[in-house]
Design a protein around this motif. Structure first.
Motif, short mmCIF file in Angstrom:
data_model
loop_
_atom_site.label_atom_id
_atom_site.label_comp_id
_atom_site.label_asym_id
_atom_site.label_seq_id
_atom_site.Cartn_x
_atom_site.Cartn_y
_atom_site.Cartn_z
N UNK B 67 0.85 -1.20 0.00
CA UNK B 67 0.00 0.00 0.00
C UNK B 67 0.88 1.24 0.00
N UNK B 68 1.94 1.17 0.78
CA UNK B 68 2.89 2.29 0.84
C UNK B 68 3.45 2.61 -0.55
N UNK B 71 0.64 3.84 -3.03
CA UNK B 71 0.17 5.20 -2.78
C UNK B 71 1.24 6.25 -3.10
N UNK B 72 2.48 5.83 -3.27
CA UNK B 72 3.52 6.79 -3.68
C UNK B 72 3.51 7.01 -5.18
N UNK B 74 0.52 6.00 -7.35
CA UNK B 74 -0.80 6.00 -7.99
C UNK B 74 -1.67 6.99 -7.23
N UNK B 75 -2.13 8.03 -7.94
CA UNK B 75 -2.80 9.12 -7.23
C UNK B 75 -4.29 9.12 -7.46
N UNK B 78 -7.41 4.77 -2.78
CA UNK B 78 -7.10 3.36 -2.55
C UNK B 78 -7.88 2.88 -1.34
N UNK B 97 -0.93 4.87 3.65
CA UNK B 97 -1.40 5.48 2.40
C UNK B 97 -2.76 5.05 1.91
N UNK B 98 -3.47 4.18 2.66
CA UNK B 98 -4.84 3.85 2.25
C UNK B 98 -5.70 5.10 2.45
#
Lengths: 211, 254
Positions: B67-68, B71-72, B74-75, B78, B97-98
């Protein structure tokens, strides 16, 4: 090297804002902070926010951040996101909260009873998903973003400004102001950090903005 | 023009790897969650959902670095679900980053968790997943756990209403009768719940064709549709699905 701070007052997850800024400004220093001094000396300020308005105002006060926020909202490139937009107004219906009052106007809830689309289907609260934004004002932060592009929203309250600051309009189903701009401030109801290419472009424009 | 209906591809993750077959052309490692999420993003997915199906609790943490990383890069929003038991689990997922966390069995065992979590993190990030199938309950649909094997005794529409009242921001409704059948969403179930609550509904379970997506939205009243296999096995791209929806009168982000 210029320094961008993301104001951290314990409300919501700021990682996605940080990561999106890192993506568009890999060579700049990006700090997530609640230190008034760092906010005061930064070159640019991002003011995000999630959750409930009364909690946001309480946290800001407890951390002693209201004064420095009012100060930097006056003199630095300043980007408000979501509650970071709503908090710039005078008052919110949510928990009958007095906010920062940078802009004249208030924050009200979508009226559940009137939320039906043109086919008569019930519209839901929160207003969640990708909606179109009409750019109602020319602004450097809209550069390279086509008018009526979609951005990702998730909110139950919206702003009703009492001065001519609207820079973006959406519909749900009635028109509401989803972006405002004045001098060094640009603030949006949607989440540019979650709005794919259009959102990243807006953040990149902010990073390069010289108001 | 207004709010677009959302298309949400769902990825099953087991011990840190995407497990359902992925058939993307040109992917070096077809099981790399970051590559897959990026590909869906490029195709125009409105969100991506990760479902952690890891059985052993010690391996469950393996989804966190995924997820980390995703999320770095894919914007888009999530959502992560699977194995979420307590408020602390939600915090951990949000911190890596969820944007939203979906809870299922834990909410049934302790409905107060929905209230606590939505108070703490905001309704916008709390999704309650409801696995429903036909049963002898007032609405004709019951709530099940353990992949549809265990009946809870809860009525699906009543439970959906409770979740809404407790502060859930969204409901993910999966028909266990239809899941894996490719025979379309259970439209009656979707419609009953969508009409009962004031929050967005994601329909899931049973998608076999693009028309099923249109039906879920137009007939089922879903605000978003979730699908796994039609996208995973390369039958359709997300963009093809959205084009089809648009051509059939559904507003989408294209």
């Amino acid at each position: 090297m210029s320094e961008i701070v993301i104001v951290d007052y314990g409300m919501g997850n700021l990682r996605s804002v940080e990561k999106a800024l890192q993506q568009v400004a890999p060579l700049q220093s990006i700090k997530v902070t609640s230190d008034p001094q760092l906010i005061r000396t930064a070159d640019r300020v991002v003011f995000p926010g999630q959750g409930a308005m009364p909690d946001c105002m309480r946290e800001l006060k407890q951390l002693g951040l209201t004064e420095v926020l009012l100060e930097v909202a006056n003199n630095k490139p300043f980007l408000g996101i979501c509650l970071g937009l709503q908090m710039l107004f005078e008052h919110s219906e949510e928990g009958n909260t007095h906010a920062l009052g940078v802009f004249k106007g208030d924050v009200v809830r979508f009226n559940e009873a009137q939320l039906f689309d043109e086919c008569g289907s019930r519209l839901k609260i929160p207003h969640m998903g990708w909606n179109q934004v009409e750019q109602s004002m020319e602004h450097p932060l809209w550069k390279s973003i086509s008018n009526q592009s979609r951005f990702y929203f998730v909110h139950s309250y919206y702003v009703r400004e009492k001065e001519a600051i609207a820079s973006g309009i959406s519909r749900y189903p009635e028109s509401f102001t989803c972006a405002v701009a004045r001098d060094n401030i640009f603030a949006v109801q949607f989440h540019p950090e979650k709005s794919a290419a259009s959102g990243l472009t807006l953040l990149e424009n902010f990073v390069q903005w010289k108001p | 023009m207004s709010l677009a209906k959302r298309i949400i591809p769902c990825l099953d993750v087991n011990a840190g790897r995407v497990v359902k077959g992925i058939n993307f052309l040109g992917l070096k490692d077809a099981g790399d969650p970051v590559e897959i999420a990026k590909r869906y993003d490029e195709q125009g997915a409105d969100e991506v959902t990760f479902l952690d199906i890891t059985a052993s609790s010690e391996d469950r943490g393996l989804i966190l670095p995924i997820i980390e990383q995703v999320s770095s890069q894919v914007f888009i929003p999530l959502t992560v679900g699977g194995g979420v038991r307590q408020v602390e689990d939600i915090r951990t997922l949000l911190n890596v980053g969820a944007d939203k966390v979906s809870i299922n069995t834990a909410a049934i065992l302790n409905p107060q968790l929905i209230f606590e979590a939505s108070q703490k993190f905001g309704s916008q990030c709390i999704v309650v997943a409801i696995d429903a199938k036909r049963a002898a309950t007032p609405s004709g649909y019951g709530v099940f756990t353990h992949g549809g094997r265990k009946e809870t005794g809860l009525d699906a529409v009543e439970w959906a209403l409770s979740c809404y009242q407790l502060g859930a921001g969204e409901l993910l409704i999966t028909s266990m009768d239809r899941d894996g059948t490719k025979s379309g969403f259970d439209l009656e179930l979707t419609k009953k719940i969508s009409e009962s609550v004031g929050i967005p509904i994601i329909a899931s379970g049973g998608v076999g064709s693009l028309q099923d997506l249109v039906d879920g939205i137009k007939l089922g009243g879903a605000d978003a549709v979730l699908a796994a296999s039609i996208f995973h096995y390369g039958e359709y791209t997300v963009r093809e699905a959205k084009t089809y929806l648009r051509d059939h009168g559904v507003e989408v982000r294209l």
